[in-house]
Design a protein around this motif. Structure first.
Motif, mmCIF file in Angstrom:
data_model
loop_
_atom_site.group_PDB
_atom_site.id
_atom_site.type_symbol
_atom_site.label_atom_id
_atom_site.label_comp_id
_atom_site.label_asym_id
_atom_site.label_seq_id
_atom_site.Cartn_x
_atom_site.Cartn_y
_atom_site.Cartn_z
ATOM 1 N N ARG A 12 15.163 46.458 2.491
ATOM 2 C CA ARG A 12 16.284 47.330 2.125
ATOM 3 C C ARG A 12 17.117 47.581 3.379
ATOM 4 N N PRO A 13 18.418 47.696 3.218
ATOM 5 C CA PRO A 13 19.235 47.979 4.400
ATOM 6 C C PRO A 13 18.943 49.372 4.937
ATOM 7 N N GLN A 80 6.758 33.948 -6.816
ATOM 8 C CA GLN A 80 7.519 33.678 -8.035
ATOM 9 C C GLN A 80 8.998 33.432 -7.768
ATOM 10 N N GLY A 81 9.485 33.762 -6.579
ATOM 11 C CA GLY A 81 10.884 33.517 -6.255
ATOM 12 C C GLY A 81 11.505 34.649 -5.467
ATOM 13 N N VAL A 82 12.788 34.856 -5.703
ATOM 14 C CA VAL A 82 13.581 35.834 -4.961
ATOM 15 C C VAL A 82 14.200 36.814 -5.949
ATOM 16 N N GLU A 83 14.016 38.103 -5.686
ATOM 17 C CA GLU A 83 14.640 39.131 -6.507
ATOM 18 C C GLU A 83 15.742 39.787 -5.679
ATOM 19 N N VAL A 84 16.932 39.847 -6.255
ATOM 20 C CA VAL A 84 18.081 40.466 -5.597
ATOM 21 C C VAL A 84 18.538 41.632 -6.451
ATOM 22 N N ARG A 85 18.552 42.821 -5.858
ATOM 23 C CA ARG A 85 19.118 43.985 -6.545
ATOM 24 C C ARG A 85 20.302 44.443 -5.716
ATOM 25 N N ASN A 86 21.489 44.337 -6.295
ATOM 26 C CA ASN A 86 22.687 44.814 -5.630
ATOM 27 C C ASN A 86 23.004 46.210 -6.160
ATOM 28 N N LEU A 87 24.199 46.487 -6.606
ATOM 29 C CA LEU A 87 24.530 47.842 -7.044
ATOM 30 C C LEU A 87 23.831 48.221 -8.345
ATOM 31 N N GLY A 109 27.631 40.718 3.320
ATOM 32 C CA GLY A 109 26.190 40.570 3.216
ATOM 33 C C GLY A 109 25.816 39.107 3.190
ATOM 34 N N ALA A 110 24.520 38.852 3.250
ATOM 35 C CA ALA A 110 24.032 37.475 3.195
ATOM 36 C C ALA A 110 24.344 36.875 1.830
ATOM 37 N N TRP A 111 24.267 35.563 1.754
ATOM 38 C CA TRP A 111 24.501 34.862 0.500
ATOM 39 C C TRP A 111 23.239 34.123 0.099
ATOM 40 N N LEU A 112 22.870 34.245 -1.157
ATOM 41 C CA LEU A 112 21.817 33.430 -1.744
ATOM 42 C C LEU A 112 22.521 32.219 -2.341
ATOM 43 N N LEU A 113 22.168 31.031 -1.832
ATOM 44 C CA LEU A 113 22.890 29.813 -2.195
ATOM 45 C C LEU A 113 22.259 29.103 -3.382
ATOM 46 N N ASP A 117 27.797 24.590 -4.860
ATOM 47 C CA ASP A 117 28.541 25.524 -4.004
ATOM 48 C C ASP A 117 28.665 26.925 -4.590
ATOM 49 N N GLU A 118 27.686 27.361 -5.350
ATOM 50 C CA GLU A 118 27.693 28.714 -5.896
ATOM 51 C C GLU A 118 26.801 29.606 -5.043
ATOM 52 N N HIS A 119 27.080 30.909 -5.084
ATOM 53 C CA HIS A 119 26.278 31.867 -4.331
ATOM 54 C C HIS A 119 26.425 33.258 -4.934
ATOM 55 N N ILE A 120 25.505 34.145 -4.589
ATOM 56 C CA ILE A 120 25.677 35.561 -4.869
ATOM 57 C C ILE A 120 25.464 36.309 -3.555
ATOM 58 N N THR A 121 26.155 37.409 -3.397
ATOM 59 C CA THR A 121 26.007 38.218 -2.193
ATOM 60 C C THR A 121 24.736 39.044 -2.300
ATOM 61 N N VAL A 122 23.997 39.103 -1.205
ATOM 62 C CA VAL A 122 22.789 39.919 -1.114
ATOM 63 C C VAL A 122 23.156 41.117 -0.244
ATOM 64 N N LEU A 123 23.511 42.235 -0.882
ATOM 65 C CA LEU A 123 23.985 43.403 -0.155
ATOM 66 C C LEU A 123 22.926 44.026 0.743
ATOM 67 N N ALA A 124 21.667 43.725 0.501
ATOM 68 C CA ALA A 124 20.599 44.319 1.300
ATOM 69 C C ALA A 124 20.607 43.811 2.740
ATOM 70 N N VAL A 125 20.988 42.562 2.949
ATOM 71 C CA VAL A 125 20.953 41.964 4.290
ATOM 72 C C VAL A 125 22.361 41.980 4.864
ATOM 73 N N GLN A 126 22.578 42.893 5.832
ATOM 74 C CA GLN A 126 23.905 43.078 6.406
ATOM 75 C C GLN A 126 23.852 43.021 7.925
ATOM 76 N N ALA A 127 24.910 42.531 8.521
ATOM 77 C CA ALA A 127 24.977 42.421 9.973
ATOM 78 C C ALA A 127 24.871 43.790 10.636
ATOM 79 N N GLY A 128 25.295 44.848 9.951
ATOM 80 C CA GLY A 128 25.242 46.189 10.521
ATOM 81 C C GLY A 128 23.835 46.658 10.852
ATOM 82 N N ASP A 129 22.826 46.035 10.243
ATOM 83 C CA ASP A 129 21.439 46.396 10.547
ATOM 84 C C ASP A 129 20.894 45.636 11.757
ATOM 85 N N GLY A 130 21.708 44.792 12.355
ATOM 86 C CA GLY A 130 21.367 44.135 13.613
ATOM 87 C C GLY A 130 20.101 43.302 13.565
#
Length: 155
Positions: A12-13, A80-87, A109-113, A117-130
């Motif tokens: 989590r961010p 089982q894979g990757v779970e992404v919860r955004n808003l 945020g990071a992108w799950l590819l 060439d499709e992707h979704i944004t992963v809001l949990a992983v952000q550059a602001g968390d360094g």
């Protein structure tokens, strides 16, 4: 970062929820203040009443609740894979569906590819968390290597 029995990585961010809570408190405080001052005769309009006060405070509650949705982002990774919860939505993707996780040059945020060439944004992983976000990306890649094996999605 933490883990649970079924997930090897739960991330989590750190900064986004703090900013969201602070912003929600400020928005709510402003709406409550203006709502209460609305019927003061020497500062407010004379033909407004209690329902108008309640409406302004109610709008503040709705805005604050919407802002608090920014406390929800989470990334979980496991066999089982990757779970992404955004808003609001929570989506689980199998290892056979995704190509990887990357951080774009200019992005929030990071992108799950995905293939094509499709992707979704992963809001949990952000550059602001360094460094914390960098470690999460590295851990994701370790788990991806372990669980994906030679399985690759079709293009």
């Amino acid at each position: 970062m933490s883990s649970s029995p079924e997930w090897d990585l739960v991330y989590r961010p750190r900064k986004l929820p703090r900013y969201a809570i602070a912003a929600a408190v400020v928005v709510l405080a402003i709406h409550i203040t203006f709502g209460l001052l609305l019927t003061v005769e020497d500062v407010g309009v004379r033909n407004l009443g209690g329902s108008d006060q309640a409406a302004i405070i109610g709008i503040g509650v709705l805005f604050a609740a919407a802002i608090l949705l920014l406390t929800r982002p989470r990334l979980r990774v496991g066999p089982q894979g990757v779970e992404v919860r955004n808003l609001v939505p929570t989506r689980v993707f199998g290892w056979d569906e995704i190509l990887g996780l990357t951080y774009p040059e200019s992005g929030f945020g990071a992108w799950l590819l995905f293939p094509s060439d499709e992707h979704i944004t992963v809001l949990a992983v952000q550059a602001g968390d360094g460094q914390r976000a960098v470690e999460a990306m590295a851990r994701f890649r370790e788990l991806e290597e372990r669980y994906r094996g030679s399985v690759r999605p079709a293009n």
